[in-house]
Design an enzyme around this catalytic site. Structure first.
Site, short mmCIF file in Angstrom:
data_model
loop_
_atom_site.label_atom_id
_atom_site.label_comp_id
_atom_site.label_asym_id
_atom_site.label_seq_id
_atom_site.Cartn_x
_atom_site.Cartn_y
_atom_site.Cartn_z
N LYS A 64 0.89 -1.12 -0.08
CA LYS A 64 -0.29 0.29 0.12
C LYS A 64 0.66 1.45 0.08
O LYS A 64 1.88 1.20 0.49
CB LYS A 64 -0.57 -0.25 1.46
CG LYS A 64 -2.34 0.81 0.65
CD LYS A 64 -2.60 0.72 2.90
CE LYS A 64 -4.23 1.70 2.45
NZ LYS A 64 -4.96 0.87 3.51
N SER A 139 -9.86 1.25 2.85
CA SER A 139 -8.40 1.94 1.80
C SER A 139 -7.51 1.64 1.37
O SER A 139 -6.82 1.46 0.39
CB SER A 139 -8.16 2.60 2.79
OG SER A 139 -7.32 2.83 4.07
N SER A 163 -9.89 -1.33 6.97
CA SER A 163 -9.69 -1.18 5.48
C SER A 163 -9.38 -1.95 4.87
O SER A 163 -8.69 -1.90 4.11
CB SER A 163 -8.81 -0.06 5.77
OG SER A 163 -9.40 1.56 6.26
#
Lengths: 472, 97
Positions: A64, A139, A163
């Site tokens: 990420k 996310s 997330s």
């Protein structure tokens, strides 16, 4: 192929990493999941110094984009970090590379982690492999779809509210958020420090267990990192659940469609057949209803403070020129999207002296009551389970990150495990209207071994192991 | 003044060193309407005598680390991401003209 099966020659390993990189580039026009593709030549060269028996030897992975990578652009999908090149690696990046992993890219996310749709990424939405008209979830959306579409077997994310676990549900893969402090957060761009966790995605329980063996462990550079020894999670995840006590949250099941209820009940019957003790448990409805408010207030207040270092002066994109105030104001105005600035205003409102008692302090008190309610159940049961969502991924044009009261409990309850720090994961098990839905499992702090063991039993009965949704 | 008055919200934004357009502030006002409903759910819960929970685990840290230099960022690295650096400093516009 899942990662524990990958023991191959150096030549094959090199080919595999290059193929994964090529596939990541090939799916990009469809999924839009990547922010940066990484060079692999130097990493493959460095593999010569790594034992071929290393746990992730030659494994292509993605990270990420809020995880600092030395010399590699790290934007957290925010314009204000559009030119930020870290000068150091996050602790977990060093650990992954020491275990032989090859980082092939950095993935899209909701801006600074502050969303649940991946619609707020500076590079645009990430698309769901199961239906390209639907969101990936967020996310950690980019990492989720890279695993789901078979580009990599393992990807790093972060989880502040859900997330990792919510996008895992939308993408038919496993998403793990271990115990608070189990994985060091050193070098991970923060969102809300009392809730932030490093998490990750895999396609099998065995890989999920193996990944934690690599990622977990004390790091002196993260004060919240735990001294507890790292266990051999793979060896303990046998799927033997005789006598294991499982609580199904009745409040959430009551809201589920008949389609989802039937599949959940079937799974619970299968677990009973394996010897597990499964019961429906009603949790305090008022506390469940308050989860979103507690999360919203605490996370925005903490984010407002955490992101005050994004000033356009020491690092990041800079606008303005007349004075330092001019630089900061113009850099932050242009660098943050409307959504993020709106969240900061709400956070600042909650931190103001006249509002602190009613907002932040009240939320922190209710947080304690929610955690006590969770621990009441975990005092009697080994695990709490419920659907991670009542439906599959929403359509792109039918969702947003505006605060919403819709499906108040069922779509927001997973942040309980961020309040408590207890380990929590999502595993594939059902479909609703043809779209995947995962089951969330939460156990007591540092009982990841028990969590993976129950997950293995579920995987054994569903057969949903190493499922890939190709988009090419 | 309404506590969600546009000018008050603009002041909050400016304190955080950014600007918001009128349209953005109207959007914030709309979100506060939903937030108020959320706060009602919080207020419905009796928290008399309940301590705030700040972090997941509340075990105190009862040791101090050794006073040894460790994990140092070099000056060169510290300045690498700054737009304007000269000698060992990040350069900003003059404050005193």
């Amino acid at each position: 192929m899942d990662m524990h099966m990958m023991k191959m020659s150096r030549v094959a390993t090199e080919m595999h990493a290059r193929e994964a990189l090529e596939k990541a580039k090939a799916v990009q026009p469809k999924l839009n999941a990547m922010v940066t593709f990484c060079e692999v030549d130097e990493q493959l060269e460095n593999l010569k110094n790594i034992d071929t028996n290393a746990k992730l030897y030659g494994m292509p992975i993605v990270l990420k984009d809020n995880i600092n990578t030395k010399g590699i652009l790290t934007t957290a999908s925010s314009n204000i970090l559009g030119n930020y090149i870290p000068v150091y690696n996050a602790h977990i990046v060093d650990k992954l590379q020491a275990a032989g992993a090859i980082v092939i890219g950095k993935t899209s996310m909701d801006e600074l982690g502050m969303g649940g749709t991946n619609l707020s990424a500076a590079t645009g939405p990430v698309y769901n492999p199961y239906d390209l008209n639907r969101i990936s979830g967020g996310s950690s959306g980019g990492s989720a779809v890279m695993v789901s579409s078979g580009v990599v077997p393992f990807a790093l994310g972060t989880d502040t509210g859900d997330s990792v676990r919510k996008p895992a549900s939308y993408n038919n893969i496993i998403g793990v958020k271990p115990t608070y402090g189990r994985i060091s957060r050193y070098g991970v761009i923060p969102y809300a420090s009392s809730l932030d966790h490093v998490g990750y995605f895999t396609r099998s329980v065995r890989d999920a267990a193996l990944a934690l063996e690599v990622l977990a462990g004390r790091d002196d550079r993260d004060m919240t990192s735990s001294y507890l020894p790292v266990e051999e999670y793979t060896a303990k995840a046998t799927g033997e659940v005789s006598g294991v006590k499982v609580a199904v949250i009745k409040n959430i099941m009551d809201m589920a469609s008949d389609e989802l209820k039937t599949q959940t009940n079937t799974l619970m019957e299968q677990l009973r057949a394996k010897g597990a003790v499964v019961e429906e448990v009603t949790m305090n409805e008022d506390l469940l209803k308050a989860c979103l408010a507690v999360y919203f207030v605490i996370s925005n207040c903490e984010a407002t403070a955490n992101h005050s270092n994004l000033d356009g002066i020491r690092f990041g994109v800079q606008y303005g020129e007349n004075s330092y105030e001019d630089i900061m104001t113009k850099s932050r105005t242009a660098g943050f999207s409307t959504l993020i600035r709106k969240r900061f205003v709400i956070g600042s409102f909650g931190l103001a002296d006249e509002n602190q008692e009613r907002l932040l302090r009240k939320a922190q008190k209710v947080r304690r009551l929610i955690v006590e309610e969770m621990h009441r159940v975990l005092g009697e049961f080994d695990a709490i389970v419920a659907p991670a969502s009542l439906h599959g991924a929403p359509l792109l044009d039918a969702t947003s990150d505006q605060l919403s009261l819709e499906y108040l409990i069922a779509e927001n309850y997973m942040c309980m495990a961020n309040f408590s720090g207890d380990p929590s994961m999502t595993i594939p098990y059902a479909t609703v209207e043809g779209l995947p839905v995962g089951l969330n499992i939460t156990c007591s702090a540092f009982n990841e071994a028990g969590m993976f063991n129950l997950a293995k039993a579920i995987e054994d009965v569903t057969g949903l192991c190493d499922v890939v949704k190709e988009v090419l | 003044m309404n506590k969600y008055d546009k000018e008050f919200l603009r002041k909050l934004a400016n304190q955080l060193m950014f600007d918001m357009t009128d349209e953005e502030l109207e959007n914030v006002q709309a979100e506060f309407v939903v937030l108020e409903k959320q706060l009602e759910l919080l207020e419905a819960i009796n928290t008399d005598g309940v301590e705030e929970m700040i972090y997941p685990f509340e075990a105190p840290t009862s040791f101090m680390r050794e006073d040894e230099v460790d994990n140092v960022l070099s000056v060169e690295d510290a300045l690498k991401n700054a737009k304007t650096a000269r000698q060992d400093f990040i350069v900003l516009p003059r404050v005193v003209k």
